[in-house]
Design a protein around this motif. Sequence first.
Motif, PDB file in Angstrom:
ATOM      1  N   ALA A 119       0.828  -1.208   0.000  1.00 52.12           N
ATOM      2  CA  ALA A 119       0.000   0.000   0.000  1.00 52.12           C
ATOM      3  C   ALA A 119       0.861   1.256   0.000  1.00 52.12           C
ATOM      4  CB  ALA A 119      -0.898   0.017   1.230  1.00 52.12           C
ATOM      5  N   TYR A 120       0.231   2.349  -0.418  1.00 53.60           N
ATOM      6  CA  TYR A 120       0.894   3.646  -0.291  1.00 53.60           C
ATOM      7  C   TYR A 120       0.936   4.058   1.182  1.00 53.60           C
ATOM      8  CZ  TYR A 120       1.189   4.931  -5.224  1.00 53.60           C
ATOM      9  OH  TYR A 120       1.528   5.003  -6.552  1.00 53.60           O
ATOM     10  N   THR A 121       1.993   4.809   1.520  1.00 51.45           N
ATOM     11  CA  THR A 121       2.137   5.386   2.848  1.00 51.45           C
ATOM     12  C   THR A 121       2.353   6.880   2.673  1.00 51.45           C
ATOM     13  OG1 THR A 121       3.174   3.391   3.715  1.00 51.45           O
ATOM     14  CG2 THR A 121       3.569   5.421   4.940  1.00 51.45           C
ATOM     15  N   ILE A 122       1.767   7.682   3.545  1.00 49.81           N
ATOM     16  CA  ILE A 122       2.002   9.120   3.494  1.00 49.81           C
ATOM     17  C   ILE A 122       3.209   9.440   4.367  1.00 49.81           C
ATOM     18  CG2 ILE A 122       1.070  11.399   4.023  1.00 49.81           C
ATOM     19  CD1 ILE A 122      -1.636  10.385   3.147  1.00 49.81           C
ATOM     20  N   THR A 123       4.229   9.952   3.713  1.00 53.43           N
ATOM     21  CA  THR A 123       5.494  10.200   4.404  1.00 53.43           C
ATOM     22  C   THR A 123       5.487  11.553   5.111  1.00 53.43           C
ATOM     23  OG1 THR A 123       6.454  11.241   2.448  1.00 53.43           O
ATOM     24  CG2 THR A 123       6.705   8.851   2.646  1.00 53.43           C
ATOM     25  N   ASP A 124       6.587  11.855   5.778  1.00 54.12           N
ATOM     26  CA  ASP A 124       6.714  13.086   6.557  1.00 54.12           C
ATOM     27  C   ASP A 124       6.701  14.346   5.693  1.00 54.12           C
ATOM     28  OD1 ASP A 124       6.848  11.583   8.818  1.00 54.12           O
ATOM     29  OD2 ASP A 124       9.020  11.730   9.065  1.00 54.12           O
ATOM     30  N   CYS A 143      -5.675  15.014  -1.078  1.00 50.09           N
ATOM     31  CA  CYS A 143      -5.751  13.613  -1.481  1.00 50.09           C
ATOM     32  C   CYS A 143      -6.990  12.896  -0.954  1.00 50.09           C
ATOM     33  CB  CYS A 143      -4.511  12.857  -1.024  1.00 50.09           C
ATOM     34  SG  CYS A 143      -4.205  12.984   0.757  1.00 50.09           S
ATOM     35  N   ILE A 144      -7.554  13.399   0.133  1.00 49.05           N
ATOM     36  CA  ILE A 144      -8.645  12.665   0.777  1.00 49.05           C
ATOM     37  C   ILE A 144      -9.838  12.436  -0.158  1.00 49.05           C
ATOM     38  CG2 ILE A 144     -10.344  12.740   2.647  1.00 49.05           C
ATOM     39  CD1 ILE A 144      -8.168  13.867   4.442  1.00 49.05           C
ATOM     40  N   PRO A 145     -10.355  13.488  -0.834  1.00 48.01           N
ATOM     41  CA  PRO A 145     -11.492  13.239  -1.727  1.00 48.01           C
ATOM     42  C   PRO A 145     -11.113  12.499  -3.009  1.00 48.01           C
ATOM     43  CG  PRO A 145     -10.852  15.544  -1.824  1.00 48.01           C
ATOM     44  CD  PRO A 145     -10.064  14.930  -0.710  1.00 48.01           C
ATOM     45  N   GLU A 146      -9.824  12.429  -3.327  1.00 40.83           N
ATOM     46  CA  GLU A 146      -9.379  11.748  -4.547  1.00 40.83           C
ATOM     47  C   GLU A 146      -9.343  10.235  -4.379  1.00 40.83           C
ATOM     48  OE1 GLU A 146      -8.863  13.220  -7.442  1.00 40.83           O
ATOM     49  OE2 GLU A 146      -9.473  15.085  -6.494  1.00 40.83           O
ATOM     50  N   CYS A 147      -9.337   9.769  -3.156  1.00 38.62           N
ATOM     51  CA  CYS A 147      -9.200   8.325  -2.921  1.00 38.62           C
ATOM     52  C   CYS A 147     -10.541   7.626  -3.072  1.00 38.62           C
ATOM     53  CB  CYS A 147      -8.635   8.061  -1.525  1.00 38.62           C
ATOM     54  SG  CYS A 147      -8.429   6.288  -1.209  1.00 38.62           S
ATOM     55  N   SER A 148     -10.681   6.843  -4.137  1.00 34.37           N
ATOM     56  CA  SER A 148     -11.951   6.168  -4.408  1.00 34.37           C
ATOM     57  C   SER A 148     -12.209   5.022  -3.435  1.00 34.37           C
ATOM     58  CB  SER A 148     -11.976   5.645  -5.846  1.00 34.37           C
ATOM     59  OG  SER A 148     -10.886   4.773  -6.075  1.00 34.37           O
ATOM     60  N   SER A 149     -11.195   4.638  -2.696  1.00 34.89           N
ATOM     61  CA  SER A 149     -11.345   3.563  -1.706  1.00 34.89           C
ATOM     62  C   SER A 149     -11.626   4.093  -0.314  1.00 34.89           C
ATOM     63  CB  SER A 149     -10.077   2.716  -1.667  1.00 34.89           C
ATOM     64  OG  SER A 149      -9.797   2.173  -2.926  1.00 34.89           O
ATOM     65  N   ASN A 150     -11.700   5.423  -0.194  1.00 33.70           N
ATOM     66  CA  ASN A 150     -11.882   6.049   1.118  1.00 33.70           C
ATOM     67  C   ASN A 150     -10.860   5.549   2.125  1.00 33.70           C
ATOM     68  OD1 ASN A 150     -14.139   7.709   0.468  1.00 33.70           O
ATOM     69  ND2 ASN A 150     -15.452   5.903   0.557  1.00 33.70           N
ATOM     70  N   ALA A 151      -9.636   5.368   1.649  1.00 37.72           N
ATOM     71  CA  ALA A 151      -8.582   4.827   2.501  1.00 37.72           C
ATOM     72  C   ALA A 151      -7.805   5.903   3.253  1.00 37.72           C
ATOM     73  CB  ALA A 151      -7.613   3.996   1.647  1.00 37.72           C
ATOM     74  N   ILE A 152      -8.024   7.175   2.876  1.00 37.13           N
ATOM     75  CA  ILE A 152      -7.233   8.247   3.476  1.00 37.13           C
ATOM     76  C   ILE A 152      -8.087   9.048   4.443  1.00 37.13           C
ATOM     77  CG2 ILE A 152      -5.670  10.178   3.026  1.00 37.13           C
ATOM     78  CD1 ILE A 152      -5.435   9.213   0.149  1.00 37.13           C
ATOM     79  N   CYS A 165      -3.861   2.597  -6.330  1.00 35.79           N
ATOM     80  CA  CYS A 165      -4.245   3.208  -7.604  1.00 35.79           C
ATOM     81  C   CYS A 165      -3.367   4.411  -7.947  1.00 35.79           C
ATOM     82  CB  CYS A 165      -5.711   3.624  -7.575  1.00 35.79           C
ATOM     83  SG  CYS A 165      -6.071   5.046  -6.503  1.00 35.79           S
ATOM     84  N   GLY A 166      -2.801   5.042  -6.909  1.00 38.90           N
ATOM     85  CA  GLY A 166      -1.905   6.174  -7.153  1.00 38.90           C
ATOM     86  C   GLY A 166      -2.580   7.520  -7.277  1.00 38.90           C
ATOM     87  N   SER A 167      -3.894   7.582  -7.069  1.00 39.27           N
ATOM     88  CA  SER A 167      -4.603   8.865  -7.184  1.00 39.27           C
ATOM     89  C   SER A 167      -4.089   9.890  -6.193  1.00 39.27           C
ATOM     90  CB  SER A 167      -6.106   8.663  -6.966  1.00 39.27           C
ATOM     91  OG  SER A 167      -6.636   7.875  -8.001  1.00 39.27           O
ATOM     92  N   CYS A 168      -3.739   9.454  -5.006  1.00 42.46           N
ATOM     93  CA  CYS A 168      -3.232  10.393  -3.987  1.00 42.46           C
ATOM     94  C   CYS A 168      -1.891  10.964  -4.415  1.00 42.46           C
ATOM     95  CB  CYS A 168      -3.117   9.693  -2.636  1.00 42.46           C
ATOM     96  SG  CYS A 168      -2.118   8.176  -2.650  1.00 42.46           S
ATOM     97  N   ALA A 169      -1.040  10.112  -4.941  1.00 44.78           N
ATOM     98  CA  ALA A 169       0.282  10.572  -5.374  1.00 44.78           C
ATOM     99  C   ALA A 169       0.151  11.550  -6.537  1.00 44.78           C
ATOM    100  CB  ALA A 169       1.137   9.379  -5.768  1.00 44.78           C
ATOM    101  N   ASP A 170      -0.838  11.324  -7.404  1.00 48.36           N
ATOM    102  CA  ASP A 170      -1.033  12.196  -8.562  1.00 48.36           C
ATOM    103  C   ASP A 170      -1.434  13.609  -8.155  1.00 48.36           C
ATOM    104  OD1 ASP A 170      -0.420  10.142 -10.260  1.00 48.36           O
ATOM    105  OD2 ASP A 170      -2.501   9.655 -10.745  1.00 48.36           O
TER     106      ASP A 170
END
Length: 56
Positions: free
Chosen positions: A2-7, A15-24, A41-46
């Motif tokens: 999974a993606y991790t949000i770094t420091d 990124c929160i509304p971009e995550c279609s999995s509501n994972a953030i 999916c990488g939407s948050c990174a994008d």
Amino acid sequence: MAYTITDECIQCLACIPECSSNAISEKDGLVVIDAALCTECGSCADVCPVGAPQKL
Ligand code: SF4
């Protein structure tokens, strides 16, 4: 993995509304990704302005 949000995160919350999995979510001033929900999916990174979400 999974993606991790770094420091690098500046808590812009973009990124929160971009995550279609509501994972953030934001909790106690930190933005976190639920690894159990992330589909990589990488939407948050994008959308992130500082490149905080990374696959570590
Ligand atoms: Fe943090 Fe990037 Fe998400 Fe903004 S888009 S909250 S800087 S991880």
